[in-house]
Design a protein around this motif. Structure first.
Motif, PDB file in Angstrom:
ATOM      1  N   LYS A   1       5.761   0.919   3.757  1.00 49.03           N
ATOM      2  CA  LYS A   1       5.867   2.300   4.078  1.00 49.03           C
ATOM      3  C   LYS A   1       6.826   2.280   5.088  1.00 49.03           C
ATOM      4  O   LYS A   1       7.795   3.316   5.237  1.00 49.03           O
ATOM      5  CB  LYS A   1       4.761   3.010   4.150  1.00 49.03           C
ATOM      6  CG  LYS A   1       4.932   4.428   4.452  1.00 49.03           C
ATOM      7  CD  LYS A   1       3.579   5.099   4.821  1.00 49.03           C
ATOM      8  CE  LYS A   1       3.518   6.525   5.372  1.00 49.03           C
ATOM      9  NZ  LYS A   1       2.493   7.078   5.548  1.00 49.03           N
TER      10      LYS A   1
ATOM     11  N   GLU B   1       2.931   5.593  -0.466  1.00 51.07           N
ATOM     12  CA  GLU B   1       2.134   6.748  -0.010  1.00 51.07           C
ATOM     13  C   GLU B   1       0.886   7.220  -0.766  1.00 51.07           C
ATOM     14  O   GLU B   1      -0.426   7.073  -0.460  1.00 51.07           O
ATOM     15  CB  GLU B   1       2.804   8.021   0.715  1.00 51.07           C
ATOM     16  CG  GLU B   1       3.788   7.806   1.714  1.00 51.07           C
ATOM     17  CD  GLU B   1       4.968   8.763   1.891  1.00 51.07           C
ATOM     18  OE1 GLU B   1       5.420   8.771   2.891  1.00 51.07           O
ATOM     19  OE2 GLU B   1       5.295   9.494   0.925  1.00 51.07           O
TER      20      GLU B   1
ATOM     21  N   GLU C   1      -3.536   6.340  -0.226  1.00 49.92           N
ATOM     22  CA  GLU C   1      -3.896   7.959  -0.031  1.00 49.92           C
ATOM     23  C   GLU C   1      -3.657   8.772   0.913  1.00 49.92           C
ATOM     24  O   GLU C   1      -4.191   9.793   1.028  1.00 49.92           O
ATOM     25  CB  GLU C   1      -5.699   7.662  -0.323  1.00 49.92           C
ATOM     26  CG  GLU C   1      -6.060   6.977  -1.145  1.00 49.92           C
ATOM     27  CD  GLU C   1      -7.586   6.531  -1.014  1.00 49.92           C
ATOM     28  OE1 GLU C   1      -8.490   6.970  -0.115  1.00 49.92           O
ATOM     29  OE2 GLU C   1      -8.238   5.796  -1.889  1.00 49.92           O
ATOM     30  N   ASP C   2      -2.316   8.826   1.133  1.00 46.35           N
ATOM     31  CA  ASP C   2      -1.428   9.564   2.018  1.00 46.35           C
ATOM     32  C   ASP C   2      -1.010  10.742   1.218  1.00 46.35           C
ATOM     33  O   ASP C   2       0.430  10.837   0.956  1.00 46.35           O
ATOM     34  CB  ASP C   2      -0.805   8.901   2.888  1.00 46.35           C
ATOM     35  CG  ASP C   2       0.074   9.837   3.814  1.00 46.35           C
ATOM     36  OD1 ASP C   2      -0.182  11.149   3.832  1.00 46.35           O
ATOM     37  OD2 ASP C   2       1.112   9.298   4.457  1.00 46.35           O
ATOM     38  N   TYR C   3      -1.768  11.504   0.528  1.00 42.15           N
ATOM     39  CA  TYR C   3      -1.138  12.352  -0.752  1.00 42.15           C
ATOM     40  C   TYR C   3      -0.150  13.375  -0.532  1.00 42.15           C
ATOM     41  O   TYR C   3       0.674  13.720  -1.027  1.00 42.15           O
ATOM     42  CB  TYR C   3      -2.430  13.074  -1.442  1.00 42.15           C
ATOM     43  CG  TYR C   3      -3.356  11.903  -2.094  1.00 42.15           C
ATOM     44  CD1 TYR C   3      -2.705  11.098  -3.180  1.00 42.15           C
ATOM     45  CD2 TYR C   3      -4.773  11.682  -1.692  1.00 42.15           C
ATOM     46  CE1 TYR C   3      -3.634   9.944  -3.590  1.00 42.15           C
ATOM     47  CE2 TYR C   3      -5.412  10.497  -2.432  1.00 42.15           C
ATOM     48  CZ  TYR C   3      -4.843   9.903  -3.208  1.00 42.15           C
ATOM     49  OH  TYR C   3      -5.630   8.932  -3.803  1.00 42.15           O
ATOM     50  N   ASN C   4      -0.624  14.009   0.863  1.00 41.93           N
ATOM     51  CA  ASN C   4       0.576  15.089   1.266  1.00 41.93           C
ATOM     52  C   ASN C   4       1.806  14.490   1.267  1.00 41.93           C
ATOM     53  O   ASN C   4       2.926  15.303   1.050  1.00 41.93           O
ATOM     54  CB  ASN C   4       0.010  15.766   2.411  1.00 41.93           C
ATOM     55  CG  ASN C   4      -1.415  16.706   1.965  1.00 41.93           C
ATOM     56  OD1 ASN C   4      -1.558  17.149   1.189  1.00 41.93           O
ATOM     57  ND2 ASN C   4      -2.458  16.487   3.144  1.00 41.93           N
ATOM     58  N   ASN C   5       1.791  13.489   1.963  1.00 43.17           N
ATOM     59  CA  ASN C   5       3.231  12.634   2.230  1.00 43.17           C
ATOM     60  C   ASN C   5       3.741  12.400   0.974  1.00 43.17           C
ATOM     61  O   ASN C   5       5.112  12.566   0.687  1.00 43.17           O
ATOM     62  CB  ASN C   5       3.259  11.813   3.559  1.00 43.17           C
ATOM     63  CG  ASN C   5       3.282  12.369   4.754  1.00 43.17           C
ATOM     64  OD1 ASN C   5       4.163  13.005   4.802  1.00 43.17           O
ATOM     65  ND2 ASN C   5       2.603  11.538   5.736  1.00 43.17           N
TER      66      ASN C   5
END
Length: 199
Positions: free
Chosen positions: A89, A113, A117-121
């Protein structure tokens, strides 16, 4: 020196990467400023699945030259192969910051992402990818799944419907639409899609 280079390049050109490693390594050690050969050597290491070594070689190239984007992509691909998504990333984020933005890079970053589990990005980058090219079922599906993970079922439903419009026969998408309707308490619509799914 030169004989190692010739032997390594011959093996590289016939895609015999295993036999190209040692002669190219010897040449690179003796000629550390030869960036073109280092680039070939890094590619050989990647093909041989020697990812930590390919990362080191590509980092040397990245730090010593100006067309950095290709090296960052290669570094990211090596990290992906090592299942090191955090560093993958980071490398792809640098690619985008350098202004090299294409659908594949943005989509790959978004998938990483989501995996982290960086769902907003992930949502931001999936949305960016949807705007960069023709409609793509994989991008819409992954966008919808990211929305579902943050429990934004209305947006998930809209993205699944975009995917469904591309391929109305994809049973996974039909099933996910039914789930979204259920989560939105729209039970008759949910049952309609479950019926399609089951027939």
């Amino acid at each position: 020196g030169e004989s190692n280079l010739k032997l390594g390049l011959i093996q590289y050109n016939i895609k015999n990467y295993t036999k190209a490693v040692e002669p190219l390594r010897d040449y690179v050690i003796q000629n550390p400023d030869s960036l073109k050969v280092l680039e070939v050597f890094a590619d050989v290491l990647f093909h041989e699945k020697r990812y930590p070594e390919s990362i080191d070689a590509y980092k040397r190239l990245y730090e010593s030259s100006s067309p950095k984007v290709d090296y960052l992509i290669a570094i990211s691909n090596s990290y992906i192969e090592l299942d090191d998504m955090i560093n993958a990333k980071e490398a792809l984020t640098k690619v985008i910051l350098l202004g090299n933005v294409n659908t594949d890079i943005v989509f790959t970053l978004a998938k990483i992402e989501a995996q982290l589990e960086d769902y907003n990005n992930a949502i931001t980058h999936f949305l960016m990818a949807t705007q960069m090219g023709p409609p793509n079922i994989d991008i819409y599906y992954n966008l919808a799944m990211a929305y579902a993970k943050v429990e934004n079922y209305m947006q998930a439903l809209l993205s699944f419907q975009n995917a469904y419009n591309i391929d109305p026969s994809d049973y996974e998408i039909i099933y996910q639409i039914a789930i979204c309707y259920k989560e939105l308490h729209m039970y008759s619509e949910s049952l309609d899609y479950l019926h399609i799914f089951l027939t």
